[in-house]
Design a protein around this motif. Structure first.
Motif, PDB file in Angstrom:
ATOM      1  N   LYS A 162      -4.530  -8.059   1.751  1.00  0.00           N
ATOM      2  CA  LYS A 162      -5.722  -7.255   2.106  1.00  0.00           C
ATOM      3  C   LYS A 162      -6.767  -7.815   1.476  1.00  0.00           C
ATOM      4  CE  LYS A 162      -5.447  -2.889   3.321  1.00  0.00           C
ATOM      5  NZ  LYS A 162      -5.272  -1.338   3.142  1.00  0.00           N
ATOM      6  N   ALA A 198      -2.823   5.176  15.012  1.00  0.00           N
ATOM      7  CA  ALA A 198      -1.481   5.349  14.684  1.00  0.00           C
ATOM      8  C   ALA A 198      -1.062   6.742  14.594  1.00  0.00           C
ATOM      9  CB  ALA A 198      -1.434   4.635  12.976  1.00  0.00           C
ATOM     10  N   LEU A 246      -9.841  -0.715   1.831  1.00  0.00           N
ATOM     11  CA  LEU A 246      -9.604   0.670   1.635  1.00  0.00           C
ATOM     12  C   LEU A 246      -7.910   0.550   1.099  1.00  0.00           C
ATOM     13  CD1 LEU A 246     -10.183   3.658   2.437  1.00  0.00           C
ATOM     14  CD2 LEU A 246      -8.470   3.169   4.335  1.00  0.00           C
ATOM     15  N   ASN A 247      -7.900   1.424  -0.220  1.00  0.00           N
ATOM     16  CA  ASN A 247      -6.357   1.485  -0.548  1.00  0.00           C
ATOM     17  C   ASN A 247      -6.169   2.898  -0.617  1.00  0.00           C
ATOM     18  OD1 ASN A 247      -6.691  -1.990  -1.557  1.00  0.00           O
ATOM     19  ND2 ASN A 247      -4.891  -0.976  -0.703  1.00  0.00           N
ATOM     20  N   ASN A 248      -4.907   3.037  -1.100  1.00  0.00           N
ATOM     21  CA  ASN A 248      -4.628   4.677  -1.317  1.00  0.00           C
ATOM     22  C   ASN A 248      -4.830   4.777  -2.746  1.00  0.00           C
ATOM     23  OD1 ASN A 248      -1.728   5.887  -2.503  1.00  0.00           O
ATOM     24  ND2 ASN A 248      -2.665   6.984  -1.039  1.00  0.00           N
ATOM     25  N   THR A 300      -1.970   3.612  -4.962  1.00  0.00           N
ATOM     26  CA  THR A 300      -1.949   1.866  -4.790  1.00  0.00           C
ATOM     27  C   THR A 300      -2.971   1.422  -6.015  1.00  0.00           C
ATOM     28  OG1 THR A 300      -1.983   1.941  -2.530  1.00  0.00           O
ATOM     29  CG2 THR A 300      -2.333  -0.139  -3.501  1.00  0.00           C
ATOM     30  N   ASN A 334      -8.677   5.799  -0.711  1.00  0.00           N
ATOM     31  CA  ASN A 334      -8.307   6.972   0.254  1.00  0.00           C
ATOM     32  C   ASN A 334      -7.529   8.284  -0.551  1.00  0.00           C
ATOM     33  OD1 ASN A 334      -7.426   8.142   2.311  1.00  0.00           O
ATOM     34  ND2 ASN A 334      -6.637   6.639   3.495  1.00  0.00           N
ATOM     35  N   GLY A 390      -7.852  10.483   7.330  1.00  0.00           N
ATOM     36  CA  GLY A 390      -7.061   9.597   6.491  1.00  0.00           C
ATOM     37  C   GLY A 390      -6.850   8.168   7.030  1.00  0.00           C
ATOM     38  N   GLU A 391      -6.768   8.183   8.263  1.00  0.00           N
ATOM     39  CA  GLU A 391      -6.755   6.939   8.766  1.00  0.00           C
ATOM     40  C   GLU A 391      -8.086   6.000   8.418  1.00  0.00           C
ATOM     41  OE1 GLU A 391      -7.044   3.764  12.071  1.00  0.00           O
ATOM     42  OE2 GLU A 391      -8.335   5.229  11.586  1.00  0.00           O
ATOM     43  N   SER A 392      -7.830   4.727   8.522  1.00  0.00           N
ATOM     44  CA  SER A 392      -8.913   4.003   7.660  1.00  0.00           C
ATOM     45  C   SER A 392     -10.247   3.846   8.612  1.00  0.00           C
ATOM     46  CB  SER A 392      -8.432   2.480   7.544  1.00  0.00           C
ATOM     47  OG  SER A 392      -7.870   2.136   8.617  1.00  0.00           O
ATOM     48  N   GLY A 437       0.811  -1.148   0.214  1.00  0.00           N
ATOM     49  CA  GLY A 437      -0.042   0.105  -0.057  1.00  0.00           C
ATOM     50  C   GLY A 437       0.755   1.291  -0.123  1.00  0.00           C
ATOM     51  N   ARG A 438       0.595   2.238  -0.624  1.00  0.00           N
ATOM     52  CA  ARG A 438       1.213   3.429  -0.881  1.00  0.00           C
ATOM     53  C   ARG A 438       0.735   4.628   0.017  1.00  0.00           C
ATOM     54  NH1 ARG A 438       4.365  -0.128  -3.439  1.00  0.00           N
ATOM     55  NH2 ARG A 438       5.225   0.644  -5.399  1.00  0.00           N
ATOM     56  N   GLY A 439      -0.173   4.224   0.853  1.00  0.00           N
ATOM     57  CA  GLY A 439      -0.714   5.113   1.703  1.00  0.00           C
ATOM     58  C   GLY A 439      -0.114   5.468   2.892  1.00  0.00           C
ATOM     59  N   GLU A 471      -5.080  12.392   1.348  1.00  0.00           N
ATOM     60  CA  GLU A 471      -3.900  12.921   1.318  1.00  0.00           C
ATOM     61  C   GLU A 471      -3.510  13.979   2.485  1.00  0.00           C
ATOM     62  OE1 GLU A 471      -0.654  12.962  -2.055  1.00  0.00           O
ATOM     63  OE2 GLU A 471      -2.332  14.561  -2.594  1.00  0.00           O
ATOM     64  N   GLY A 472      -3.479  13.675   3.661  1.00  0.00           N
ATOM     65  CA  GLY A 472      -3.446  14.738   4.797  1.00  0.00           C
ATOM     66  C   GLY A 472      -1.928  14.976   5.068  1.00  0.00           C
TER      67      GLY A 472
HETATM   68  C1  LIG Z   1      -3.355   9.538  11.017  1.00  0.00           C
HETATM   69  C2  LIG Z   1      -3.410   8.752   9.734  1.00  0.00           C
HETATM   70  C3  LIG Z   1      -3.643   9.588   8.345  1.00  0.00           C
HETATM   71  C4  LIG Z   1      -3.441   8.832   7.294  1.00  0.00           C
HETATM   72  N1  LIG Z   1      -3.750   9.477   6.186  1.00  0.00           N
HETATM   73  C5  LIG Z   1      -3.742   8.955   5.140  1.00  0.00           C
HETATM   74  C6  LIG Z   1      -3.978   9.504   3.780  1.00  0.00           C
HETATM   75  O1  LIG Z   1      -4.181  10.879   3.782  1.00  0.00           O
HETATM   76  N2  LIG Z   1      -4.132   8.937   2.633  1.00  0.00           N
HETATM   77  C7  LIG Z   1      -3.764   7.163   2.707  1.00  0.00           C
HETATM   78  O2  LIG Z   1      -3.907   6.784   1.564  1.00  0.00           O
HETATM   79  N3  LIG Z   1      -3.637   6.695   3.808  1.00  0.00           N
HETATM   80  C8  LIG Z   1      -3.691   7.502   5.221  1.00  0.00           C
HETATM   81  N4  LIG Z   1      -3.390   6.742   6.212  1.00  0.00           N
HETATM   82  C9  LIG Z   1      -2.973   5.531   5.940  1.00  0.00           C
HETATM   83  C10 LIG Z   1      -4.560   4.579   6.063  1.00  0.00           C
HETATM   84  O3  LIG Z   1      -4.880   4.361   7.545  1.00  0.00           O
HETATM   85  C11 LIG Z   1      -4.541   3.221   5.171  1.00  0.00           C
HETATM   86  O4  LIG Z   1      -3.473   2.579   5.891  1.00  0.00           O
HETATM   87  C12 LIG Z   1      -4.198   3.360   3.640  1.00  0.00           C
HETATM   88  O5  LIG Z   1      -5.068   4.397   3.250  1.00  0.00           O
HETATM   89  C13 LIG Z   1      -4.319   2.096   3.253  1.00  0.00           C
HETATM   90  O6  LIG Z   1      -4.183   2.170   1.802  1.00  0.00           O
HETATM   91  P1  LIG Z   1      -2.698   1.292   1.475  1.00  0.00           P
HETATM   92  O7  LIG Z   1      -2.798   0.039   1.857  1.00  0.00           O
HETATM   93  O8  LIG Z   1      -3.031   1.417  -0.283  1.00  0.00           O
HETATM   94  O9  LIG Z   1      -1.781   2.133   1.672  1.00  0.00           O
HETATM   95  C14 LIG Z   1      -3.256   7.490   7.193  1.00  0.00           C
HETATM   96  C15 LIG Z   1      -3.242   6.796   8.713  1.00  0.00           C
HETATM   97  C16 LIG Z   1      -2.965   7.470   9.750  1.00  0.00           C
HETATM   98  C17 LIG Z   1      -2.923   6.649  10.999  1.00  0.00           C
END
Ligand SMILES: Cc1cc2nc3c(=O)[nH]c(=O)nc-3n(C[C@H](O)[C@H](O)[C@H](O)COP(=O)(O)O)c2cc1C
Ligand code: FES
Ligand code: FES
Lengths: 646, 172
Positions: free
Chosen positions: A211, A536, A354-356, A359, A228, A319-321, A200-202, A231-232
């Motif tokens: 997943k 997290a 949920l994926n970024n 991703t 997702n 942004g957290e899932s 995952g690129r998030g 992009e915070g």
């Molecule tokens: C506080 C917090 C903020 C996050 N913000 C983002 C975000 O802005 N974009 C994102 O893709 N993932 C963010 N994540 C990660 C997501 O919880 C999640 O792991 C992710 O979107 C999963 O996608 P991936 O497996 O493709 O990375 C954040 C996690 C935390 C704990």
């Protein structure tokens, strides 16, 4: 081509793709005007309109030159070309000619000289900032910034017009989706993604294939799929660039995911600050619904997939899932404890994947070119490429994508061209508020998920903020803590109160009232937050602090013991002075908000220290750099020439 | 203005606002299902039209969606996107994301506070023209520091460029 496209079956789509490609083969010239996040801020859109208007005016002329508009020649507005620093950018195909810093008034000249007469406008060429001399470079393929990149997720960004489905189809758009639909079972798709090693690129880097597989194992009628796009991370705009510049690829990734998982409904959660991303995605969704690629009975196969956009509320924690899913339910975005897994109980307590954005954008490329191709890029444990926003005090700011495993040095110095004004490199910050700052002796670390985590930073979503000797590391640590105070949901005590206390202590150090013991206190607080926070956000909140204390301890010590800010940033510890090289231009005097500067034309200016509020404006506006920053009795802003960049 | 006319004026303003609010909000509630899930989207629509979330609009949202008023308040205060104070016609958003921070964005915030005689996220200028907010990254990081005024982006802003920006935004 035709406005109301509709595909009854996969074959019809493939046949149409052939037709579009064949038609496009006639095209002998194409202009791509950048309207990405950076260029739009400098008038990219207006430049495009001006070029379009000039083309309209010269239609006959163009036809005479065998450049019939719409057939042999086209000008289009695209997403980010990458080298935002040089923006507004205009490029030409197939010549690869690259124009930088284009202005609206250049439009006529571009059409009349370059398009009609093959003449290159020298003043618009890119000046290389490589130490090897400031050569003018014609083709973007010859610019080192581009030559060293490999594009997978960003493959269409800056290439296609995001509002044009034909453009996407001409770049093999939906080829992967059709392949999945017609040649692969849903399980084959999951296996292929798993074999590719895509993580995952998030931020967290969890295996995407795993997943998907675990969501599939849950025995439930309904699975949700969410993209997702929140992009915070401040300082990151890769996802924005993708959603705005290539919305169809994101949707194709979601479609393939939906097919693999058997999901009938999905969401794209887009950050509040990205209205243009919402607009482009919505246009794409509308077009695809009409084209039979979204909604019921997709491509006549009986597959149903409804996709909706949800605008975020502007909260980082969303942004957290789990918080994101609460937000989608219309509630306050509070995360929940991790032991409940969202692949089992996510949105509305149903299984959810949920994926970024990035991703999902990699998925069609993997299905199209095969998992072994993707897995062959980068190290075994972190396969593929990663997009970064390379920003801060680096010369070539912009959007880059490199194979995993490249070193920080290659990214910052070879692609990025080094530090602005050739000042000394101090640190690079990755991973946003959950990441850390790495010093000069970590520049040779390969950039992959595991190496960065081990070094105390984090891959994160891909923001890479470069800092020079004029960045104060204590201030940066406090910056992130303040950021997180504003963004913590406030549900758990370690995060809510821990952040406040750490800020208090850092603020004391910044004001010059810090004591040695404070570092120990900070350390203890950080430890508690790391182990006891609910999500997290709190768990990783200490990293910007702990990593700066670890690598830049002497800077903390200078604040505490010498009451000195070596970077000349912390207001309570610095004062400004104008040195004898002042040319007496009156600019600082005019800009000073409290009239603290006296002096006459062509005479030395003087700052009245009693009036001065240390706002730093005189330093910023001085055209000849004669304002000194003094801290701990020393001038701190002069670059130390011995410290040459690596 | 003496205090009597002042209260009269503000009462009148409130009355205008109320009728105005109701008129403008009518169509919103048919855009989404009337349930709690739609709360954030509805609030966004309300704010898009009114530029902020006046208390009476929140009352109405609670009624229409049949959600407790306290929950509406909770959501409205949790998300940064929502403003519970009236905002100026134009909202000046200074980016304080990391890329902008390291390139001196704080100086711009301080200077704008002084020039506009405003505090960040508090009210608007006397003429109702501007309010001032900070954001964490607007995605123009490569052009840091960045300021967005409504839809207009300003890139690589230095303190001496603020004059021109304010003048332009004052006129348009
Ligand atoms: C506080 C917090 C903020 C996050 N913000 C983002 C975000 O802005 N974009 C994102 O893709 N993932 C963010 N994540 C990660 C997501 O919880 C999640 O792991 C992710 O979107 C999963 O996608 P991936 O497996 O493709 O990375 C954040 C996690 C935390 C704990
Ligand atoms: S926005 Fe134009 S190059 Fe990035
Ligand atoms: S940090 Fe300011 S635009 Fe991203």
């Amino acid at each position: 081509m035709s406005a109301a496209l509709s595909f009854k079956n996969p074959e019809a789509l493939l046949a149409y793709a052939e037709k579009v490609k064949k038609y496009r083969q006639q095209r002998t010239m194409e202009i791509r005007v950048c309207a990405g996040p950076g260029c739009i801020a400098r008038g990219g859109r207006e430049i495009f309109s001006a070029i379009k208007a000039t083309i309209e005016k010269n239609k006959k002329e163009l036809k005479k030159k065998n450049l019939e508009v719409g057939v042999k020649f086209e000008a289009k507005c695209t997403g980010c070309h990458g080298l935002c620093e040089a923006g507004p950018v205009v490029t030409f195909e197939p010549s690869k000619l690259f124009y930088s810093k284009v202005k609206i008034k250049d439009a006529e000249e571009i059409v009349e000289k370059t398009v009609l007469n093959d003449e290159i406008i020298k003043r618009l060429l890119f000046k290389s900032c490589d130490s090897r001399g400031g050569d003018l470079i014609k083709k973007y393929t010859d610019i080192r910034f581009y030559a060293l990149q490999t594009k997978v997720a960003l493959r269409n960004v800056g290439v296609v017009d995001p509002s044009n489905l034909d453009d996407f189809i001409a770049e093999d758009g939906f080829k992967a989706f059709v392949k999945a639909l017609t040649e692969m079972s849903p399980d084959d798709v999951i296996e292929e993604i798993e074999k590719s090693g895509l993580r995952g690129r998030g931020g967290a880097g969890f295996s995407t294939g795993k997943k998907w597989r675990s969501a599939k194992r849950v025995k439930q009628d309904r699975v949700w799929i969410i993209c997702n796009g929140d992009e915070g991370d401040p300082g990151a705009f890769m996802d924005r660039a993708i959603m705005e510049g290539d919305p169809y690829s994101v949707i194709e990734g979601l479609l393939i995911g939906a097919y693999a998982l058997g999901a009938t409904d999905g969401f794209i959660y887009v950050r509040h600050e990205y209205p243009l991303a919402v607009k482009h995605l919505q246009m794409a969704i509308n077009t695809l619904e009409k084209a039979g690629l979204l909604g019921k009975n997709i491509l006549g196969t009986g597959m149903t997939f409804n996709l909706k956009i949800s605008r975020g509320g502007g909260a980082f924690v969303c942004g957290e899932s789990s918080a994101l899913m609460r937000s989608l339910e219309g509630k306050v975005g509070e995360p929940r404890a991790k032991y409940i897994r969202s692949v089992e109980k996510g949105l509305l307590d149903q299984p959810t994947v949920l994926n970024n954005v990035e991703t999902f954008t990699c998925v069609p490329a993997i299905i199209d070119k095969g998992s072994s191709w993707f897995a062959s890029i980068g190290p075994k444990s972190s396969t593929g490429t990663k997009a970064f926003s390379l920003v801060g005090k680096v010369k070539n700011t912009g959007l880059v994508e490199v194979p995993m495993g490249r070193t920080l040095r290659e990214i910052i110095f070879d692609i990025g061209g080094g530090i602005i004004d050739d000042r000394p490199f101090k640190a690079v910050q990755t991973g946003g508020p959950s990441g850390g700052c790495l010093p000069v002796d970590k520049l040779d670390l390969p950039v992959d998920f595991d190496t960065l985590s081990r070094a105390g930073a984090m891959m994160g979503s891909g923001g890479m903020i470069v800092m020079d000797d004029r960045t104060c590391m204590v201030d940066i640590a406090d910056y992130f803590i303040r950021f997180l105070i504003g963004e913590s949901c406030g549900k758990c005590v370690p995060c809510r109160e821990g952040l406040r206390q750490v800020h208090e202590l850092l603020d004391r150090i910044i004001r010059g009232d810090g004591e040695l013991d404070d570092l120990k206190k900070i350390d203890r607080l950080c430890h508690t937050m790391e182990v006891a926070s609910l999500c997290a956000l709190g768990k990783s909140a200490p990293y910007p602090v702990t990593s700066t204390i670890k690598y830049f301890r002497d800077e903390y010590m200078a604040h505490i013991e010498e009451k000195k800010c070596p970077a000349g940033v912390c207001k309570s510890l610095v004062k400004y002075d104008i040195n004898k090289d002042c040319i007496g231009c009156l600019i600082c005097k005019k800009q000073c908000p409290v009239d603290a500067i006296s002096g006459e034309n062509k005479k030395l200016h003087v700052i009245d220290q009693d009036k001065c509020i240390v706002c730093g404006i005189c330093y910023e506006v001085c055209p000849v750099d004669t304002v000194d920053i003094i801290s701990g009795g020393e001038i701190v802003n002069r670059r130390e020439l011995e410290v040459v960049n690596p | 203005m003496n205090s009597e006319t002042k209260t009269k004026a503000s009462k009148k303003k409130a009355a205008v606002l109320k009728s105005d609010t109701n008129g403008k909000l009518d169509q919103i509630f048919d855009l989404y299902p009337r349930e709690e899930d739609s709360l954030i989207m509805i609030l966004q629509e309300v704010q898009d039209r009114l530029n902020w979330l006046p208390p009476e609009a929140l009352d109405r949202v609670a009624d229409e969606l049949n959600v407790p008023r306290a929950r509406v308040q909770g959501v409205a205060t949790f998300y940064r996107a929502f403003s519970l104070e009236p905002r100026g016609e134009k909202v000046i958003k200074v980016c304080l994301g990391t890329a902008c921070h390291v390139r001196g964005a704080q100086i711009l915030v301080d200077e704008l506070e002084r020039r506009l005689d405003l505090k960040v996220s508090h009210g608007c200028t006397k003429d109702g023209r501007f309010s001032l907010e900070t954001v964490n990254c607007v995605g123009a990081c490569a052009m840091a520091p960045a300021i967005v005024v409504n839809e207009n982006y300003y890139a690589n802003v230095k303190p001496d460029k603020l004059d021109k920006m304010l003048k332009k935004e004052q006129q348009s």
